[in-house]
Design an enzyme around this catalytic site. Structure first.
Site, mmCIF file in Angstrom:
data_model
loop_
_atom_site.group_PDB
_atom_site.id
_atom_site.type_symbol
_atom_site.label_atom_id
_atom_site.label_comp_id
_atom_site.label_asym_id
_atom_site.label_seq_id
_atom_site.Cartn_x
_atom_site.Cartn_y
_atom_site.Cartn_z
ATOM 1 N N GLY A 187 0.957 -1.250 -0.032
ATOM 2 C CA GLY A 187 0.023 0.103 -0.121
ATOM 3 C C GLY A 187 0.925 1.338 0.035
ATOM 4 N N ALA A 190 2.126 2.822 2.431
ATOM 5 C CA ALA A 190 3.211 2.968 3.390
ATOM 6 C C ALA A 190 4.175 2.193 2.826
ATOM 7 C CB ALA A 190 2.815 2.321 4.699
ATOM 8 N N SER A 203 -5.087 1.821 0.594
ATOM 9 C CA SER A 203 -4.843 3.133 -0.185
ATOM 10 C C SER A 203 -5.441 3.364 -1.284
ATOM 11 C CB SER A 203 -3.295 2.832 -0.372
ATOM 12 O OG SER A 203 -2.586 2.470 0.742
ATOM 13 N N ALA A 210 -8.857 4.872 -1.098
ATOM 14 C CA ALA A 210 -9.130 6.146 -0.591
ATOM 15 C C ALA A 210 -9.782 7.254 -1.528
ATOM 16 C CB ALA A 210 -7.787 6.744 0.126
ATOM 17 N N GLN A 211 -10.560 7.801 -1.023
ATOM 18 C CA GLN A 211 -11.428 8.773 -1.822
ATOM 19 C C GLN A 211 -10.948 10.314 -1.340
ATOM 20 O OE1 GLN A 211 -15.738 7.978 -0.890
ATOM 21 N NE2 GLN A 211 -15.569 6.086 -1.830
ATOM 22 N N GLU A 215 -12.821 18.848 5.186
ATOM 23 C CA GLU A 215 -13.426 17.726 5.643
ATOM 24 C C GLU A 215 -13.924 17.700 7.134
ATOM 25 O OE1 GLU A 215 -11.213 14.165 5.051
ATOM 26 O OE2 GLU A 215 -11.941 13.708 2.986
ATOM 27 N N HIS A 235 -16.732 4.007 10.184
ATOM 28 C CA HIS A 235 -17.458 4.989 9.170
ATOM 29 C C HIS A 235 -18.869 4.937 9.352
ATOM 30 C CE1 HIS A 235 -18.146 7.832 5.725
ATOM 31 N NE2 HIS A 235 -16.728 8.104 6.096
ATOM 32 N N ARG A 279 -17.150 12.022 13.315
ATOM 33 C CA ARG A 279 -17.507 10.735 12.609
ATOM 34 C C ARG A 279 -17.984 9.521 13.728
ATOM 35 N NH1 ARG A 279 -12.854 8.584 8.454
ATOM 36 N NH2 ARG A 279 -14.059 10.120 7.319
ATOM 37 N N HIS A 335 -13.555 1.098 9.547
ATOM 38 C CA HIS A 335 -12.974 1.658 8.667
ATOM 39 C C HIS A 335 -11.485 1.944 8.771
ATOM 40 C CE1 HIS A 335 -12.787 4.521 5.461
ATOM 41 N NE2 HIS A 335 -12.571 5.548 6.195
ATOM 42 N N ARG A 342 -8.909 9.232 14.435
ATOM 43 C CA ARG A 342 -8.218 9.604 13.740
ATOM 44 C C ARG A 342 -9.046 11.029 13.000
ATOM 45 N NH1 ARG A 342 -8.648 8.013 7.424
ATOM 46 N NH2 ARG A 342 -10.702 7.731 8.323
HETATM 47 C C1 LIG Z 1 -12.731 2.996 1.509
HETATM 48 C C2 LIG Z 1 -11.529 3.655 2.272
HETATM 49 C C3 LIG Z 1 -11.418 5.237 2.019
HETATM 50 C C4 LIG Z 1 -10.451 5.838 2.574
HETATM 51 N N1 LIG Z 1 -10.182 7.283 2.415
HETATM 52 C C5 LIG Z 1 -9.123 7.953 3.042
HETATM 53 C C6 LIG Z 1 -8.790 9.174 2.502
HETATM 54 O O1 LIG Z 1 -9.544 9.759 1.750
HETATM 55 N N2 LIG Z 1 -7.861 9.950 3.358
HETATM 56 C C7 LIG Z 1 -6.998 9.052 4.140
HETATM 57 O O2 LIG Z 1 -6.208 9.821 4.494
HETATM 58 N N3 LIG Z 1 -7.395 7.797 4.405
HETATM 59 C C8 LIG Z 1 -8.348 7.239 3.852
HETATM 60 N N4 LIG Z 1 -8.476 5.949 4.280
HETATM 61 C C9 LIG Z 1 -7.564 5.205 5.073
HETATM 62 C C10 LIG Z 1 -6.162 4.936 4.281
HETATM 63 O O3 LIG Z 1 -6.829 4.527 3.017
HETATM 64 C C11 LIG Z 1 -5.446 3.955 5.047
HETATM 65 O O4 LIG Z 1 -5.053 4.161 6.194
HETATM 66 C C12 LIG Z 1 -4.111 3.732 4.262
HETATM 67 O O5 LIG Z 1 -4.178 3.709 2.896
HETATM 68 C C13 LIG Z 1 -3.493 2.572 4.861
HETATM 69 O O6 LIG Z 1 -2.117 2.541 3.874
HETATM 70 P P1 LIG Z 1 -1.148 1.144 4.303
HETATM 71 O O7 LIG Z 1 -0.099 1.254 3.094
HETATM 72 O O8 LIG Z 1 -0.831 1.209 5.835
HETATM 73 O O9 LIG Z 1 -1.956 -0.014 4.042
HETATM 74 P P2 LIG Z 1 -2.893 -0.687 2.627
HETATM 75 O O10 LIG Z 1 -3.044 0.440 1.750
HETATM 76 O O11 LIG Z 1 -4.028 -1.380 3.434
HETATM 77 O O12 LIG Z 1 -1.810 -1.745 2.394
HETATM 78 C C14 LIG Z 1 -1.483 -2.863 2.763
HETATM 79 C C15 LIG Z 1 -0.617 -3.693 2.088
HETATM 80 O O13 LIG Z 1 -0.467 -4.915 2.854
HETATM 81 C C16 LIG Z 1 -0.652 -6.213 2.078
HETATM 82 N N5 LIG Z 1 -0.492 -7.237 2.989
HETATM 83 C C17 LIG Z 1 -1.341 -7.448 4.119
HETATM 84 N N6 LIG Z 1 -1.143 -8.627 4.697
HETATM 85 C C18 LIG Z 1 0.117 -8.984 4.284
HETATM 86 C C19 LIG Z 1 0.883 -10.198 4.372
HETATM 87 N N7 LIG Z 1 0.454 -10.972 5.302
HETATM 88 N N8 LIG Z 1 1.884 -10.389 3.433
HETATM 89 C C20 LIG Z 1 2.093 -9.414 2.401
HETATM 90 N N9 LIG Z 1 1.463 -8.381 2.251
HETATM 91 C C21 LIG Z 1 0.522 -8.299 2.898
HETATM 92 C C22 LIG Z 1 -1.867 -5.855 1.140
HETATM 93 O O14 LIG Z 1 -1.789 -6.713 -0.032
HETATM 94 C C23 LIG Z 1 -1.663 -4.500 0.742
HETATM 95 O O15 LIG Z 1 -0.682 -4.382 -0.286
HETATM 96 C C24 LIG Z 1 -9.557 5.133 3.511
HETATM 97 C C25 LIG Z 1 -9.660 4.017 3.787
HETATM 98 C C26 LIG Z 1 -10.634 3.088 2.976
HETATM 99 C C27 LIG Z 1 -10.786 1.531 3.452
#
Ligand SMILES: Cc1cc2nc3c(=O)[nH]c(=O)nc-3n(C[C@H](O)[C@H](O)[C@H](O)COP(=O)(O)OP(=O)(O)OC[C@H]3O[C@@H](n4cnc5c(N)ncnc54)[C@H](O)[C@@H]3O)c2cc1C
Length: 508
Positions: A16, A18, A45, A48-49, A116, A231, A276, A335, A370
């Site tokens: 994602g 991060a 990620s 995210a909208q 927001e 949410h 929220r 969420h 958050r």
């Molecule tokens: C519908 C929705 C809308 C959102 N809108 C917003 C917004 O507008 N603004 C905002 O700031 N935040 C928003 N958020 C929150 C934000 O999107 C997330 O907090 C952020 O994207 C998390 O990023 P991440 O990289 O930590 O995790 P993620 O993007 O969830 O990525 C996790 C990754 O880990 C991988 N993975 C998981 N377990 C394993 C494993 N065991 N082995 C290998 N790979 C694994 C997955 O396949 C994925 O690639 C939203 C969330 C959702 C669900």
């Protein structure tokens, strides 16, 4: 089992925002990026909208963004961590632009800043209207493919973290051609959230806290696990994940009504734009009283819904709803997880050689709740902070030993039912204690439901320990805030011991 010597490369688990940011920021250091799903899929990620918060407007600054963040966090944020992350926001936006993210701009080329709920200033940078995540991930995925120092394994699920003397020696991953050990002493967990542990969630189903389970089984400390943001307005349908009807729809003036047309939030301060958690509780209670809840955008004069919200329009149509002529059925859904693997500002966990960033980590930025759009920001900023911290370390000589085979599947079904009943929008001590008793034997066993149950058990024990209502954590038996705000840090061992005390007769 085959052992793949990562030859000094750092291993990043999760593709994602991060994980990709950490991988790109580590270049030219060698990185092995393991992602359960192909990049651009099955990550919050991508979904995210709204966008990313950063104090960029002429009327805004760090202190305003910090004040809003601390307000939302309800006494639990780590102020110095929050200050450092928010201060890095403008640079993180510039970095994303440099990496090719086409943020939306006005006719004079200035970034458009959205507003927001609970933000006192317009500070949400977005892309593609309501497709911010998709645009960000598209650009970063392209950069990852162009970066020779990143070796990408898509479809590789990390099942186990290998640790000796509290120091990382590798990971066991499974890519369906069989389990492989990646030998390394530097691992970053960036596996996202836990929405998949609930029956109604907005995260991809694979986001069930697997990274938390990996770290917890290795003995890592967890923090703020009880704080889960629900949410209030997910599209109420049978699919998983539920699609999100973003806050910005309420921001444009859409109202919450029930099947009789009653605007049941009218008397609540802030009404539909209350924080929220307040809206989620109002919707939850109204549904508990037997009503269906809808978001009605028809009342907004001159709203060109499909132009303003193209993605929401698309998935409403796919569910057979026309938001221009009908109210949209909505319900609360899990969420965002404020808690996670306890880390410092550099992303270091309590295990040597283990970093975490993004939603899987708990830095203390979000506290008990958050602030919207601070999470993509945290993923972008802390992915880079973790990379900088790793760059300052030299690869060591520890080698992983061949080990027993890893588990390949996770059965979420029993845990989803238990957590949804006990650890949802409203909680009470009896339900949480009963949930702990049900989760304990699952967590102690070595079955398909064990890892999800371990994560669920830690959440339930943290929620039981917090005998107050604060932020996103609402207890009907302790409806008030405690006088002093304490953070809860626990390990899997602590959670198991606490559950044993509650339910000695359930121990296998
Ligand atoms: C519908 C929705 C809308 C959102 N809108 C917003 C917004 O507008 N603004 C905002 O700031 N935040 C928003 N958020 C929150 C934000 O999107 C997330 O907090 C952020 O994207 C998390 O990023 P991440 O990289 O930590 O995790 P993620 O993007 O969830 O990525 C996790 C990754 O880990 C991988 N993975 C998981 N377990 C394993 C494993 N065991 N082995 C290998 N790979 C694994 C997955 O396949 C994925 O690639 C939203 C969330 C959702 C669900």
């Amino acid at each position: 089992m085959d052992v793949y010597d990562a030859a000094g490369a750092c291993i990043i688990v999760g593709g994602g925002l991060a994980g990709l940011t950490a991988a790109l920021s580590l270049a030219p250091e060698q990185v092995i990026l393991l992602s359960k799903a192909p990049l651009g899929f099955e990550a919050s990620s991508v979904l995210a909208q709204g966008g990313i918060a950063a104090s960029l407007g002429p009327d805004d600054d760090l202190s305003q963004h910090l004040a809003d963040t601390l307000d939302a966090g309800d006494g639990i944020c780590d102020e110095s961590v929050a200050r450092a992350i928010l201060a890095a926001a403008p640079a993180a936006i510039s970095e994303l632009i440099r990496r090719g993210v086409p943020f939306d701009r006005d006719s004079q080329g200035r970034l458009i800043l959205g507003l927001e709920a609970a933000h006192s200033r317009r500070r949400i940078v977005h892309a593609g209207g309501d497709s911010s995540g998709r645009e960000i991930m598209h650009a970063l995925t392209r950069r990852v493919h162009e970066t020779p120092s990143i070796t990408l394994f898509e479809g590789a699920t990390v099942q186990r973290l290998l640790v000796e003397d509290n120091a990382v020696t590798g990971v066991v991953a499974d890519d369906h051609s069989g389990p492989v050990i990646f030998s390394t002493d530097r691992v970053v967990i960036a596996t996202g959230g836990i929405g998949g542990l609930f029956q109604h969630g907005t995260n991809p189903a694979g986001s069930w806290g697997q990274g938390l389970a990996l770290a917890a089984k290795a003995g890592a400390a967890m923090a703020d696990l009880e704080f889960i943001q629900f949410h209030p307005t997910a599209l109420d349908s049978r699919s998983f994940p539920l699609k999100l009807i973003s806050e910005t729809v309420r921001g444009e003036g859409a109202v919450l009504v029930d099947e009789t047309g009653d605007r049941f939030m009218a008397g609540i301060p802030g009404a539909e734009l209350a924080p929220r958690d307040v809206v989620a509780r109002a919707v939850w209670r109204h549904m508990g009283a037997g009503h269906r809840v809808f978001l009605d955008a028809r009342v907004v004069p001159d709203l060109d819904f499909s132009r303003r919200f193209p993605a929401i329009t698309r998935f409403c149509h796919a569910a057979g709803i026309d938001p221009v002529t009908e109210p949209i059925p909505v319900r609360p859904a899990a969420h965002y997880h404020m808690g996670g693997i306890a880390v410092d500002l550099a992303g270091r966990s309590s295990i040597e050689g283990l970093w975490a960033c993004g939603e899987a980590a708990c830095t203390g930025l979000h506290g008990a709740n958050r602030l919207a759009s601070n999470s993509l920001l945290e993923a972008a900023v802390c992915g880079r902070f973790a990379a900088e911290s790793i760059k300052g370390t030299a690869p060591g000589r520890r080698k992983a030993e061949a080990t027993a085979s890893a588990r390949v599947s996770a059965d979420l079904y029993p845990v989803r039912k238990i957590l949804t009943n006990a650890a949802g929008v409203l909680r009470d001590g009896d339900d949480l204690a009963a949930a702990a008793a049900e989760l304990l034997p699952l967590a102690l066993a070595d079955g398909d439901a064990s890892d999800p149950a371990r994560v669920g058990l830690m959440i339930v024990i943290a929620a039981l320990r917090r005998r107050e209502s604060r932020g996103a954590h609402a207890r009907t038996d302790f409806p008030n805030r405690a006088v002093s705000a304490q953070r809860i840090v626990l390990s899997l061992g602590d959670a198991i011991a606490a559950a044993r005390e509650l339910a000695p007769e359930r121990v296998a």
